[in-house]
Design a protein around this motif. Structure first.
Motif, PDB file in Angstrom:
ATOM      1  N   HIS A  61       5.924  11.100 -46.122  1.00  0.00           N
ATOM      2  CA  HIS A  61       6.714  10.698 -45.052  1.00  0.00           C
ATOM      3  C   HIS A  61       6.023  10.396 -43.862  1.00  0.00           C
ATOM      4  N   LEU A  85       6.474   6.682 -42.022  1.00  0.00           N
ATOM      5  CA  LEU A  85       6.854   6.732 -40.587  1.00  0.00           C
ATOM      6  C   LEU A  85       5.832   5.754 -39.942  1.00  0.00           C
ATOM      7  N   MET A 118      10.096  15.527 -37.973  1.00  0.00           N
ATOM      8  CA  MET A 118      10.329  14.360 -38.922  1.00  0.00           C
ATOM      9  C   MET A 118       9.471  14.148 -40.081  1.00  0.00           C
ATOM     10  N   ARG A 144      15.062  13.502 -39.993  1.00  0.00           N
ATOM     11  CA  ARG A 144      14.910  12.015 -40.313  1.00  0.00           C
ATOM     12  C   ARG A 144      15.941  11.209 -40.498  1.00  0.00           C
ATOM     13  N   GLN A 145      17.261  11.971 -41.012  1.00  0.00           N
ATOM     14  CA  GLN A 145      18.511  11.107 -41.185  1.00  0.00           C
ATOM     15  C   GLN A 145      18.959  10.727 -39.831  1.00  0.00           C
TER      16      GLN A 145
END
Ligand code: ADP
Length: 533
Positions: A6, A10, A215, A226-227
């Motif tokens: 992740h 990002l 996040m 995140r969503q």
């Protein structure tokens, strides 16, 4: 999925935001130089983006680009810091242009080249200038890498992104919202988009270091964060752009109210879809977590077997202790025989002690036979595996010990090493053994000098090589020669001296080689190779 995944994603988004802002700036400048109004104001009734603002955005984008990697190099950090300071300067010039004509001023001062930037066009530059100054201060804070300042920058970026939601809603209403806020100056669609990109770029560039690190969490909280952030980043700009683009395509066919109703229904649909997706993601994560737990249980079972293997050494010690008994008996009977012979006794009397000697010797050999059966080497059960992962798993197990000794475990793993056939439990045992020895060898090393470095790479012979180096007591030439022999230990009753001999037989059974380079007080490097095929 792993946090690292992740985080990389990002950071890539921050990278993308930086490049998009630069591209947007370039397009606006192209629009100005070639007189294409669509490129700098999108629609006739919208405020335009000045060339000065476009140039400043390119500046901001470049700053963000320099600072966005997880660990920016020193030159990137310094470059980013200088650009951020330049950005503050540009913003101040723009601010000045609200009251004075900057090009005239610059011309007066003999700074004609700067005047070409055309920093002032109209009064719209007021809030853009202030936003620039704040954005550049935020980027400057990011470049300093202090947690508090990063937090301040991220929160400021977050609030400006939230403020932009209002602006984008304004575009959906065909209403310049910024005029509502400030009473006079407006913000164009391009400017709002560029600020949204920069804002999210600032939040994501150091996302792991501030409040928004939720996040990158792999737990459910991370999935939700995140969503939600994704929805917040995408929806407002979409809301701003859709009616404008729609207007370009279907000019005059729909009333504003109709566009608004359409948008409202699209929004409701999007929210429902996102909630369903969120549920799917949470469900999926749950499945992954259960699977991971299953893997941990399996690993634990493998570990138990490894512990059994380790206790084998202790058993061997117990058995050799047992050997002492028959050997002492043999010695006793032999001296009894000697006494009988020197006292000139009848050889008939030797019969009994000699028989006892034979029995005891047979008993000893039986014990040895059993011991050998016990320590008989199992052939490795080789399966194609990722060495990097095997190393990670072994070091995960060593971490507790390493923390106890206060030793950092450093890794330099070549991720281009191909998968190789190996018995991962046995190779982990080798790594664990070498690392444990390394930890023990550093007890007398000053704490700031302690470290273990694990490297993997392709060796020149086309084999994969793993080096494990420490900064411990090292070995003299004599110990170095014998260290792989069974029962060689310098740890007295604490050591068995069979760890390294077991390691060598494991590596050799894999078709590789294990050796050590070391000097007294200079640490030691244990290396082993494994064939690729
Ligand atoms: P044990 O750890 O039970 O002594 P090993 O076969 O694992 O058995 O190690 C044998 C000996 O090799 C150790 O007693 C130690 O003297 C030496 N040795 C192993 N690794 C290192 C190291 N990294 N630095 C210095 N000496 C080492």
């Amino acid at each position: 999925m792993h946090t690292k995944h992740h985080l990389a994603l990002l950071h890539r988004l921050a990278h993308l935001a930086a490049l998009s802002v630069i591209l947007l700036g370039v397009l606006v400048l192209v629009g100005w130089f070639n007189q294409i109004p669509a490129l700098y104001r999108v629609e006739d009734n919208l405020p335009l983006m000045t060339p000065g603002a476009a140039f400043s955005f390119m500046f901001t984008g470049a700053t963000l680009f320099l600072l966005q990697p997880e660990k920016p190099s020193a030159w990137r950090r310094i470059g980013g810091r200088l650009l951020a300071m330049g950005g503050i300067g540009l913003g101040l010039l723009m601010l000045l242009s609200y009251w004075h004509s900057v090009p005239d001023m610059l011309l007066d001062q003999g700074l004609a080249p700067l005047a070409l930037l055309n920093l002032s066009v109209d009064k719209d530059s007021l809030q853009t200038a202030i936003a620039f100054i704040l954005t550049s201060i935020g980027l400057f804070f990011l470049s300093l890498e202090r947690p508090l300042l990063i937090n301040v920058a991220q929160w400021a970026a977050f609030f400006s992104v939230m403020l932009l939601v209002g602006v984008f809603f304004g575009f959906a209403h065909q209403e310049d919202m910024f005029k509502v806020f400030t009473g006079e100056a407006g913000m164009g669609l391009l400017t709002a988009t560029a600020f949204a990109l920069v804002g999210w770029g600032i939040i994501l560039a150091k996302v792991e270091k501030g409040f928004f690190r939720i996040m990158v969490s792999e737990a459910s909280g991370g999935v939700v964060a995140r969503q939600v952030m994704f929805l917040m980043a995408l929806f407002p700009p979409l809301l701003g752009w859709l009616p404008v683009l729609w207007g370009q395509v279907e000019h005059g066919k729909l009333t504003h109210t109709q566009v608004e109703s359409l948008l409202a229904s699209v929004m409701v649909m999007a929210i429902v879809l996102i909630v369903i997706r969120l549920a799917c993601r949470l469900d999926h994560e749950e499945v992954l977590r259960t699977r991971a737990q299953e893997e941990v249980r399996q690993h634990q079972a493998d570990l138990d077997q490894m512990v059994r293997l380790n206790t084998l050494g202790e058993m061997a010690s117990g058995i050799s202790h047992e050997l002492n008994q028959p050997l002492a008996a043999v010695a006793n009977y032999a001296s009894a025989c000697q006494r009988l012979i020197t006292s000139g006794e009848n050889t008939q009397r030797l019969q009994e002690p000699l028989q006892a000697i034979q029995q005891q010797a047979l008993r000893a050999s039986e014990i040895i036979r059993k011991m050998r059966a016990l320590v008989r080497k199992q052939p490795p059960h080789k399966v194609s595996a990722c060495l990097e992962q095997v190393i990670h798993e072994a070091l995960q197990l060593s971490k507790v010990d390493a923390n106890k000794f206060g030793v950092p475990l450093l890794l330099e793993l070549d991720d281009t090493v191909p998968d190789i056939p190996l018995d991962s439990i046995q190779i982990q045992q080798v790594i664990l053994n070498i690392v444990r020895n390394a930890l023990e060898s550093m007890q007398a090393t000053q704490s700031h000098r302690r470290q273990i470095l694990v490297k993997s790479f392709m060796s020149q012979q086309g084999m994969v090589q793993v080096d494990i180096s420490d900064t411990g007591s090292g070995m003299d030439a004599e110990l170095k020669q014998r260290v792989f022999d069974a029962f060689v230990t310098t740890k007295g009753s604490q050591g068995m001296g069979i760890g390294l001999s077991l390691c060598r037989s494991i590596i050799e059974a894999h078709g590789g080689r294990l050796w050590v380079e070391s000097e007294p007080e200079q640490g030691a490097t244990f290396s082993f190779t494994l064939p690729v095929n």
